[in-house]
Write an enzyme that holds these catalytic residues in place. Structure first.
Site, PDB file in Angstrom:
ATOM      1  CG  ASP A  52      -2.091   1.181   1.238  1.00 64.18           C
ATOM      2  OD1 ASP A  52      -2.093   1.339   0.230  1.00 64.18           O
ATOM      3  OD2 ASP A  52      -2.221   1.961   2.231  1.00 64.18           O
ATOM      4  CB  SER A  53       0.004   4.774  -1.338  1.00 66.40           C
ATOM      5  OG  SER A  53      -0.838   4.621   0.101  1.00 66.40           O
TER       6      SER A  53
ATOM      7  CE1 TYR B 102       3.458   5.428  -3.186  1.00 63.52           C
ATOM      8  CE2 TYR B 102       2.020   4.001  -4.110  1.00 63.52           C
ATOM      9  CZ  TYR B 102       3.181   3.879  -3.735  1.00 63.52           C
ATOM     10  OH  TYR B 102       4.089   3.434  -3.507  1.00 63.52           O
ATOM     11  N   GLY B 103      -2.424   9.078  -4.046  1.00 56.29           N
ATOM     12  CA  GLY B 103      -3.499  10.235  -5.077  1.00 56.29           C
ATOM     13  C   GLY B 103      -3.093  10.918  -6.232  1.00 56.29           C
TER      14      GLY B 103
ATOM     15  CB  CYS C 149      -2.268   0.870  -2.729  1.00 54.98           C
ATOM     16  SG  CYS C 149      -3.031   2.698  -3.165  1.00 54.98           S
ATOM     17  CG  ASN C 150      -9.373   1.561  -3.491  1.00 50.72           C
ATOM     18  OD1 ASN C 150     -10.034   0.811  -4.131  1.00 50.72           O
ATOM     19  ND2 ASN C 150      -8.865   1.224  -2.615  1.00 50.72           N
ATOM     20  CB  THR C 151      -3.427   5.097  -5.756  1.00 57.44           C
ATOM     21  OG1 THR C 151      -5.179   5.887  -4.921  1.00 57.44           O
ATOM     22  CG2 THR C 151      -3.486   6.099  -7.149  1.00 57.44           C
TER      23      THR C 151
ATOM     24  CD  GLU D 105      -0.288   7.004   5.553  1.00 59.49           C
ATOM     25  OE1 GLU D 105       0.839   6.833   6.263  1.00 59.49           O
ATOM     26  OE2 GLU D 105       0.032   6.181   4.970  1.00 59.49           O
TER      27      GLU D 105
ATOM     28  CB  CYS E 163      -8.720   4.792  -0.243  1.00 52.95           C
ATOM     29  SG  CYS E 163      -7.929   5.722   0.469  1.00 52.95           S
ATOM     30  CB  THR E 164      -7.137   0.283   1.802  1.00 51.22           C
ATOM     31  OG1 THR E 164      -5.630   0.793   1.005  1.00 51.22           O
ATOM     32  CG2 THR E 164      -7.447  -0.797   0.906  1.00 51.22           C
ATOM     33  CG  HIS E 165      -5.093   5.374   3.482  1.00 58.05           C
ATOM     34  ND1 HIS E 165      -4.648   4.800   2.217  1.00 58.05           N
ATOM     35  CD2 HIS E 165      -4.129   6.006   4.662  1.00 58.05           C
ATOM     36  CE1 HIS E 165      -3.017   4.854   2.232  1.00 58.05           C
ATOM     37  NE2 HIS E 165      -3.281   5.647   3.671  1.00 58.05           N
TER      38      HIS E 165
END
Lengths: 272, 272
Positions: free
Chosen positions: A11-12, A43-44, A74-76, A153, A185-187
């Protein structure tokens, strides 16, 4: 293939930990290795070419750790890099966009599906494309929420600032109601209580990462790769390109595991 | 492989229609072909060897119809025949036990999981084996409900007799509470309101068939077999070895499709 080989998650940053959390529950026999590129998060807003390059760097790092399956948590990164990486690698590779889309189609009654994600994910139109292909009747409403990842984050997700940003960002859906909202988004599952509160209790929130773990399990079984012989405690290894202190703090709280101690690594230019 | 090839569904009778119902929602672009062995239903009390032989007969019939994937939409048949058929066929084959087990592990909070099914399914201990393997902490409580399938097949599922039988059968769980109950027979979702009523609204009922369709979708995508080019209405073809009148009556009501007109076919000894 040795069934004891770990499953790799990338993931980012810390977002993929929401996927790992589900893996702890749904796949208790599997060894896990995680890499969060926290130093280069988010990353977005980055151009697709750069996200692809970073995702490859993470992938190569985990391939060297002998993973049996790769989860792009990570979706991005999934939006721009999954196809290429899946085609290239000999191990199974799975992203988070298809599982999230599938779950939304299963859940919706009104066919009004919302998607929130990073700028990169929304700009790629990956969810629209997949959802429209799978369910031509669905109406998709997409919204980039670029402020969400930095809140998570920086470990500010329980503050009043977070509450305010979430409420303002989601105002878009006030006049365009949906019955299902993909947390693309996994966040975002870390912000779930705030998001649910703004959207109302009737809106079904889809955790793309949690759905992904179900599909990881499906593929492990289909390819007879599931670990059924684990006799000791599973192993969990965490790497971050950023601050191990911040990473461990979020990971311990989110995963309810006190023993997490991540290792710092460098990727890309930093490395040389 | 042509993506327009249908997905095949087989069941001992009408139970697999609960799986087809989910496929209508989750896979609107896929052509469907269904075979219910109504004449020889129920499979539950039959010896394993016979169920395996019958399942192979159904499989061969659908292979001749050029299916691209086979769904064994019957728990009894999955329990005894899936492994052998999956190994033998060159197309993907999927059963209903793994998907139902996975969903139960995802849903449970207390780790007390109930399973109801036919005598054959419960006797095979397939759910116990899979659940225990995937979640060593889980406590599994299994119960055969041999009276349920005949109620559904005879279209008596909305009667007071049905209500009474369901209540009596599930009394077992009064003293052994579960928070999640797997409907380990594809006929059972037709009795869902009665089962939910007896178990209480807090118990999560897992529809193994509905979960299976999610996994069918996963594999279609993974193997790039999903139909994304459907331009006309999807086709649905239904075969039964029993009464087409009874089959159509149940299928129309259950699937909310007025145009269903099944075809009668003979299998096995009947055929010659």
């Amino acid at each position: 293939m040795d069934k004891n080989q770990p499953i790799g998650f990338i993931d980012s940053g810390v977002g993929g930990l929401t996927v790992v959390k589900e893996a702890l529950k749904q796949l208790p026999n599997e060894n896990i290795i995680y890499l969060g590129d926290t130093a280069r998060c988010p990353y977005g807003p980055r151009p697709a070419e750069q996200v692809i390059a970073f995702t490859w760097e993470m992938t190569r790092f985990l391939l060297n750790k002998n993973i049996k399956m790769l989860v792009i948590a990570c979706n991005t990164a999934t939006a721009v890099a999954l196809e290429e990486i899946k085609k290239t690698l000999s191990i199974p590779v799975i992203g988070v966009i298809l599982p999230g889309s599938r779950a939304a189609i299963k859940a919706t009654h009104t066919n009004q599906i919302g998607v929130i994600g990073t700028e990169g994910t929304i700009k790629s139109a990956s969810y629209e494309r997949v959802l429209q292909e799978k369910s031509p009747k669905a109406k998709i409403l997409s919204l980039a929420c670029p402020k969400f990842v930095p809140i998570v984050e920086s470990n500010q997700f329980q503050t009043s600032v977070a509450k305010k940003i979430v409420a303002e960002s989601l105002r878009y859906f006030e006049k365009q109601p949906v019955d299902t909202l993909i947390l693309g988004c996994t966040h975002y599952p870390i912000l779930r209580p705030l998001i649910q509160n703004v959207m109302g209790s009737k809106v079904k929130l889809i955790d793309s990462g949690a759905e992904t773990v179900g599909e990881v399990s499906t593929l492990l079984d289909y390819f007879q790769m599931a670990n059924t012989t684990l006799t000791t405690e599973r192993s969990m290894t965490f790497y971050t390109t950023g601050s191990t202190k911040m990473f461990d703090q979020i990971a311990k709280e989110w995963l309810k595991e006190n023993t997490i101690s991540s290792k710092h690594i460098a990727l890309g230019e930093e490395k040389s």
